[in-house]
Design a protein around this motif. Sequence first.
Motif, PDB file in Angstrom:
ATOM      1  N   ASN A   1     -26.466  -0.852 -13.381  1.00  0.00           N
ATOM      2  CA  ASN A   1     -25.499  -1.922 -13.140  1.00  0.00           C
ATOM      3  C   ASN A   1     -25.979  -3.240 -13.744  1.00  0.00           C
ATOM      4  O   ASN A   1     -25.983  -4.270 -13.076  1.00  0.00           O
ATOM      5  CB  ASN A   1     -25.291  -2.074 -11.623  1.00  0.00           C
TER       6      ASN A   1
ATOM      7  N   LYS B   1     -13.653 -11.398 -10.056  1.00  0.00           N
ATOM      8  CA  LYS B   1     -14.340 -11.805 -11.291  1.00  0.00           C
ATOM      9  C   LYS B   1     -13.435 -12.721 -12.125  1.00  0.00           C
ATOM     10  O   LYS B   1     -13.889 -13.740 -12.657  1.00  0.00           O
ATOM     11  CB  LYS B   1     -14.723 -10.590 -12.131  1.00  0.00           C
TER      12      LYS B   1
ATOM     13  N   ARG C   1     -17.723   0.790 -15.004  1.00  0.00           N
ATOM     14  CA  ARG C   1     -16.544  -0.039 -15.263  1.00  0.00           C
ATOM     15  C   ARG C   1     -15.264   0.740 -14.982  1.00  0.00           C
ATOM     16  O   ARG C   1     -15.128   1.906 -15.339  1.00  0.00           O
ATOM     17  CB  ARG C   1     -16.565  -0.491 -16.724  1.00  0.00           C
TER      18      ARG C   1
ATOM     19  N   ASP D   1     -18.245 -10.246 -16.807  1.00  0.00           N
ATOM     20  CA  ASP D   1     -19.324  -9.923 -15.872  1.00  0.00           C
ATOM     21  C   ASP D   1     -20.409 -10.999 -15.892  1.00  0.00           C
ATOM     22  O   ASP D   1     -20.942 -11.385 -14.837  1.00  0.00           O
ATOM     23  CB  ASP D   1     -19.939  -8.563 -16.224  1.00  0.00           C
TER      24      ASP D   1
ATOM     25  N   ILE E   1     -21.179  -3.988 -12.833  1.00  0.00           N
ATOM     26  CA  ILE E   1     -21.682  -4.884 -13.870  1.00  0.00           C
ATOM     27  C   ILE E   1     -22.031  -4.026 -15.084  1.00  0.00           C
ATOM     28  O   ILE E   1     -22.806  -3.081 -14.971  1.00  0.00           O
ATOM     29  CB  ILE E   1     -22.928  -5.662 -13.398  1.00  0.00           C
TER      30      ILE E   1
ATOM     31  N   GLU F   1     -13.606  -6.717  -8.699  1.00  0.00           N
ATOM     32  CA  GLU F   1     -13.146  -6.873 -10.083  1.00  0.00           C
ATOM     33  C   GLU F   1     -12.069  -7.952 -10.173  1.00  0.00           C
ATOM     34  O   GLU F   1     -12.051  -8.754 -11.110  1.00  0.00           O
ATOM     35  CB  GLU F   1     -12.615  -5.538 -10.605  1.00  0.00           C
TER      36      GLU F   1
END
Length: 448
Positions: free
Chosen positions: A183, A86, A74, A141, A69, A83
């Motif tokens: 995060n 998401k 990242r 995110d 996050i 990921e």
Amino acid sequence: MEEEANHHAIIDMEKVIDRERLASTEQKISENPKLLSKAAGKKSCCIFRVPQSLVEANGKAYLPRIVSIGPYHRGQPRLNMIEEHKWRYLASLLSRTTQTQRLGLESLFKAIAPLESEARECYSETIHLDSHDFIEMMVLDGCFIVELFRKVAKLVPFEPDDPLVTMAWILPFFYRDFLKLENQIPFFILNQLFEITKLPGENSTLTLSTLALVFFNNSLQRPDEAIVSSAKGKHLLELVRSCFIPREEESKPLKRVVTPTHVIHCVSKLRRAGIKITPGNVSESFLHVTFRRGVISMPTLTVDDFMSSFLLNCVAFEQCYSGLSTQFTAYVTLLDCLINTYRDVEYLCERNVIENHFGTEGEVASFINNTGKDVAVDLDLCYLSHLFNDVHKYYRNSWHVQWASFKYTYFDTPWSFISALAALFLLILTVAQTYFAAYQYFDNPQNS
């Protein structure tokens, strides 16, 4: 001759000084710090890299395990599994908002774009992403978190066979990863996305803070509801942290208490001095520690994977953010003083002060000692200052120590009591035997 020598000196100096390197040095002088930016000291900066000294003491406790996050982690390959999901959650949200509110991806970008500069200032490091990538990261995110919160709260149904909920091991990792200092994304970004994606007919009084605490409820040792309802924070970690600190305690000015020592002895020594440790009120936050008439009262602390991660990251946050009180740091410092060995943990478990779901008593002791390692706290100016002072005074009272030590030595267990009783009985018999032997000797006329 002197002029010629000066001339040669100037020529030699020109050879020594490299003009290109000098220009490079001047450029370094003009550059701003990147790893700890100048903005890191501002109140607006609230998302930090954990200090290396804490990382060395506690290993990987500050690293996200399955989800990234924000910018610090990242793109790490080990986090790619979530990921991918998401984007699936963002698609799910957009399919719903496009139908009900005609709200598409462009609308989300436009809602976050005005907040970009403010969001960048929340990070202690310079973020090397262009505007599009930064805003995309915030939207992706943020929507993932908000959508997951809504699904767990049953405002939105999970898709059939969604692996993020059907696989039992995943959600517990989310509970921990969402509360790690490195995060985080700013709470105002989350709130903006939450507000503009509200469902038609969704409870207008339902706040993102409430929804977040519903999400963490499975792992959170929630204190009084009045504290929970007033919880606020610059990100999710601070939001949950504030649940354990009454609003008046957070804002109350502290008075300096000069203590003769910054050490409370371990449980074993305190017991010898007659100081008892008992579980406190279950409705109180575990931070609510009191000392009265030789008794330290501590609400039960459940030590498990979630709480260990949460404690470490709260302490790291307090170490970095200057505008914050240090309740968690003072609390773990107290625990570090009380616990030296596994025997201290055993006693606290027996007294229901610690509920151990972490490992062996030795592992709990090691964790507590590492948590309190290399942290800075002013024990003369913290919420436990009076407790440290009062415990020290009580411990130094000689008659308390002597009487308690006697009881601890001879009456702490049934076996020690029996041994003491047997020794006393043997002493009485010896004295009686000596008395009667002496009596017979002096009473016998022949010995006169």
